[in-house]
Design an enzyme around this catalytic site. Structure first.
Site: not given
Ligand code: DGL
Length: 258
Positions: A10, A72-73, A184-186
């Site tokens: 995202s 993206c999870n 979550c990859t963030h």
């Molecule tokens: N980075 C993403 C994940 O791993 C998406 C986070 C989001 O946009 O809410 O879930």
């Protein structure tokens, strides 16, 4: 020539995966798509997340991509099954959660607590629990909805008092965990803040994912790999927010999808 691997998220989160892939597969070409127009995904409905991801996959197909990594999870949790069927024969997809689940439970004992930090959509889907339990049914898995963390990363709000308060309140729930999964990859962007609050083992799925993708599809060549970056909104904000992980010097393309 290597066909590019499509990497999607995202926003800037997927760069935490791209970094690991690039370390292991430096000769590979990549196309990264950050759907900054629709970030965050984690608070959206599964149908919306499916539609956003499908548009990115259509774009990848047009750009000669054959292998895609869901960095993206959230997308892996709520949209992968249907998209896998939609793109059968056209794309091979590596969904994050399903690809790494086996490695998450390694070296843990029965009843150990594993905390999953993730978006609301990922937590609601219970995908981590379902996938990990295929390999070990005796772990104590707790899912923690960390709504708000993605905005902290995308908008670089790490130093705000309200951000630290929010992070503390969520991490407290994981204080007895043997292993905390950055679901979550963030979140790798925030891991140093997490470690100051709860001192335990942090599991970053990106490392295992990169190893598996390498094993499955890497074809090392002499040339250096190219990375092209695409976002659906605000390339300059993306560049600034990415800096903590990836110093992007080159052009970031603004690519709007229908
Ligand atoms: N980075 C993403 C994940 O791993 C998406 C986070 C989001 O946009 O809410 O879930």
């Amino acid at each position: 020539m290597n066909k590019p691997i499509g990497v999607l998220d995202s926003g800037v989160g997927g760069l935490s995966v791209l970094v690991e892939m690039y370390k292991l597969m430096p000769n590979q070409d990549y196309i990264y798509f950050g759907d900054t127009k629709n970030v965050p995904y984690g608070t959206k409905r599964p149908e919306e997340i499916y539609n956003y991801t499908k548009a990115i996959l259509d774009f990848f197909v047009k750009n000669n991509v054959k292998n895609v990594v869901f960095a993206c999870n959230t997308t892996s949790a709520v949209a992968y099954d249907k998209l896998k069927a939609d793109f059968e024969g056209k794309l091979r997809i590596f969904p994050l959660i399903q690809t790494v689940a086996k490695s998450i439970q390694e070296n843990l004992k029965n009843n150990d607590i594993v905390a999953i930090l993730a978006t609301k959509a990922t937590i609601n889907s219970k995908k981590y629990e379902t996938e990990i339990k295929k390999y070990n049914n005796n772990l104590n898995i707790i899912g923690i909805d960390c709504t708000g963390f993605v905005e902290i990363v995308e908008n670089r709000l790490y130093n705000e008092k309200s951000s630290i308060e929010l992070i503390k309140s969520k991490l407290q729930i994981a204080k007895d965990a043997k292993r905390i999964v950055l679901g979550c990859t963030h979140y790798p962007y925030l891991v140093n803040i997490f470690k100051d609050i709860v001192d335990t083992e942090y599991y970053n799925p990106a490392i295992c994912l990169a190893e598996i993708v390498k094993k499955e599809i890497y074809n090392p060549q002499k040339d250096k790999g190219k990375i092209s970056f695409h976002v659906s909104k605000d390339p300059e904000t993306f560049r600034q927010s990415a800096k903590l992980f990836f110093d992007i010097q080159q052009e970031i393309n603004l690519t709007e999808l229908k």
